[in-house]
Write a protein that holds these residues in place. Structure first.
Motif, PDB file in Angstrom:
ATOM      1  N   GLN A  14      16.249 -14.983   7.737  1.00  0.00           N
ATOM      2  CA  GLN A  14      14.741 -14.965   7.076  1.00  0.00           C
ATOM      3  C   GLN A  14      14.326 -13.862   5.713  1.00  0.00           C
ATOM      4  O   GLN A  14      14.466 -12.946   6.641  1.00  0.00           O
ATOM      5  CB  GLN A  14      14.189 -14.334   8.483  1.00  0.00           C
ATOM      6  N   PRO A  35      12.671 -11.673   3.413  1.00  0.00           N
ATOM      7  CA  PRO A  35      11.381 -11.090   3.416  1.00  0.00           C
ATOM      8  C   PRO A  35      10.318 -11.988   2.042  1.00  0.00           C
ATOM      9  O   PRO A  35      10.794 -11.926   0.740  1.00  0.00           O
ATOM     10  CB  PRO A  35      11.751  -9.953   2.767  1.00  0.00           C
ATOM     11  N   THR A  36       9.995 -11.716   2.409  1.00  0.00           N
ATOM     12  CA  THR A  36       8.545 -12.261   1.296  1.00  0.00           C
ATOM     13  C   THR A  36       7.248 -11.192   1.213  1.00  0.00           C
ATOM     14  O   THR A  36       6.730 -11.419  -0.032  1.00  0.00           O
ATOM     15  CB  THR A  36       7.586 -13.623   1.947  1.00  0.00           C
ATOM     16  N   TYR A  83       5.759 -10.139   9.980  1.00  0.00           N
ATOM     17  CA  TYR A  83       6.345 -11.305  10.058  1.00  0.00           C
ATOM     18  C   TYR A  83       5.127 -11.947  10.037  1.00  0.00           C
ATOM     19  O   TYR A  83       4.400 -11.587  11.337  1.00  0.00           O
ATOM     20  CB  TYR A  83       7.806 -11.883  10.865  1.00  0.00           C
ATOM     21  N   GLN A  93       8.126  -6.369   4.775  1.00  0.00           N
ATOM     22  CA  GLN A  93       8.408  -7.231   5.227  1.00  0.00           C
ATOM     23  C   GLN A  93      10.516  -6.927   5.198  1.00  0.00           C
ATOM     24  O   GLN A  93      10.987  -6.607   5.254  1.00  0.00           O
ATOM     25  CB  GLN A  93       8.834  -9.120   5.253  1.00  0.00           C
ATOM     26  N   TYR A 142      13.627  -5.290   6.975  1.00  0.00           N
ATOM     27  CA  TYR A 142      14.551  -6.258   6.332  1.00  0.00           C
ATOM     28  C   TYR A 142      15.920  -5.393   7.672  1.00  0.00           C
ATOM     29  O   TYR A 142      16.609  -5.921   8.707  1.00  0.00           O
ATOM     30  CB  TYR A 142      14.802  -6.661   5.448  1.00  0.00           C
ATOM     31  N   VAL A 153       6.823 -16.779  12.467  1.00  0.00           N
ATOM     32  CA  VAL A 153       8.367 -16.249  13.235  1.00  0.00           C
ATOM     33  C   VAL A 153       8.502 -14.745  13.569  1.00  0.00           C
ATOM     34  O   VAL A 153       9.441 -14.509  14.725  1.00  0.00           O
ATOM     35  CB  VAL A 153       8.857 -15.764  11.414  1.00  0.00           C
ATOM     36  N   ARG A 154       7.249 -14.145  14.185  1.00  0.00           N
ATOM     37  CA  ARG A 154       7.695 -13.248  15.090  1.00  0.00           C
ATOM     38  C   ARG A 154       7.266 -13.312  16.174  1.00  0.00           C
ATOM     39  O   ARG A 154       7.972 -13.370  16.922  1.00  0.00           O
ATOM     40  CB  ARG A 154       5.994 -12.166  14.388  1.00  0.00           C
ATOM     41  N   ALA A 197       9.379  -6.935  13.844  1.00  0.00           N
ATOM     42  CA  ALA A 197       8.810  -8.054  13.447  1.00  0.00           C
ATOM     43  C   ALA A 197       7.278  -8.510  13.343  1.00  0.00           C
ATOM     44  O   ALA A 197       7.333  -9.511  12.855  1.00  0.00           O
ATOM     45  CB  ALA A 197       9.136  -8.557  14.950  1.00  0.00           C
TER      46      ALA A 197
END
Length: 259
Positions: A143, A145-146, A92, A150, A154, A96-97, A89
């Motif tokens: 969530q 991914p951006t 992120y 990520q 995922y 978020v993490r 994590a």
């Protein structure tokens, strides 16, 4: 009650019963009884019963040992999968993490503080653990991914959560006694018969015979104790079997200890 105290008490009581029965038999024996020889058929039957019982007892010990090993493996897989989720994590954003790691810690703390006492007591694990894990799965799933990093993390995150969920189901399903009641009836009855057969060999009250009878009786009791102890996959007291969670998540384990 400590398991060692249970073992010591059982050994003392059963050995005392054997010695008392031997003394009572010696008092009531006829003065002209011939104890110089034992019929061959009795020696043969005693040997055969002992061999058959030893085989059954060995299979029982092997069975409960294998079941405990499988239970411990499920715990290790569950803890390791959650640890991987917590570590992966890191790709992120901080908010978020921290949320994902907080949900992992909450699940671990609940498992150690609530579920484990139930498991060692022979009760069913609470449904809240499954709800916490489902919340974690939903949070990670939604969530999006951006970044490329990520996106790469995922699917492994979802895979590790699925592994943890599968291991949890295995843990919950293996919390019951491994041996059915009919097997326990056979083990206890066989132990009584096997110990009782030493009296067919016309045991006397000499120190050597009493010592051998006591050692044989203590051995049978000890082996039955092993079966009883290992028949609880997660132990019968304490949370030592939750050590994978405690080692990988010391902060969550500390939270559970304070709860």
């Amino acid at each position: 009650m400590s398991e060692w105290l249970v073992l010591a008490t059982a050994m003392v009581l059963v050995c005392a019963l054997v010695f008392a029965f031997t003394a009572l038999r010696h008092r009531r024996v006829s003065p002209d009884e011939d104890t110089s020889e034992t019929p061959n058929v009795i020696e043969y039957m005693t040997m055969m019963v002992g061999v058959v019982y030893a085989i059954v007892l060995g299979l029982a010990i092997a069975g409960v040992w294998e079941a405990r090993g499988a239970a411990e493996d499920s715990v290790r897989r569950e803890a390791q999968a959650l640890y991987e989720v917590s570590q992966r994590a890191d790709v992120y954003p901080a908010a978020v993490r921290d949320r994902i790691r907080g949900e992992v810690d909450a699940y671990v703390a609940h498992t150690v503080a609530v579920d484990w006492p139930k498991l060692t007591a022979g009760d069913t694990a609470s449904a809240e653990g499954g709800e916490l894990l489902a919340k974690l799965r939903s949070d990670v799933t939604h969530q999006s991914p951006t970044t490329e990093l990520q996106a790469q993390a995922y699917q492994p995150l979802l895979d590790h959560i699925a592994t943890a969920d599968d291991a949890r189901h295995s843990r919950v399903q293996s919390d019951e006694s491994t041996l059915p009641d009919v097997v326990w009836f056979g083990l206890l009855t066989g132990g009584v018969v096997t110990i009782g057969l030493i009296f067919t060999l016309q045991i006397r009250r000499s120190s050597r015979e009493l010592l051998l009878a006591g050692m044989f009786t203590a051995l049978i009791v000890f082996l039955l104790f092993l079966v009883w102890s290992f028949d609880a996959p997660y132990g019968r007291e304490g949370i030592d079997s939750a050590s994978p969670f405690q080692e990988l998540f010391p902060r969550a384990a500390a939270m559970a200890a304070k709860a």
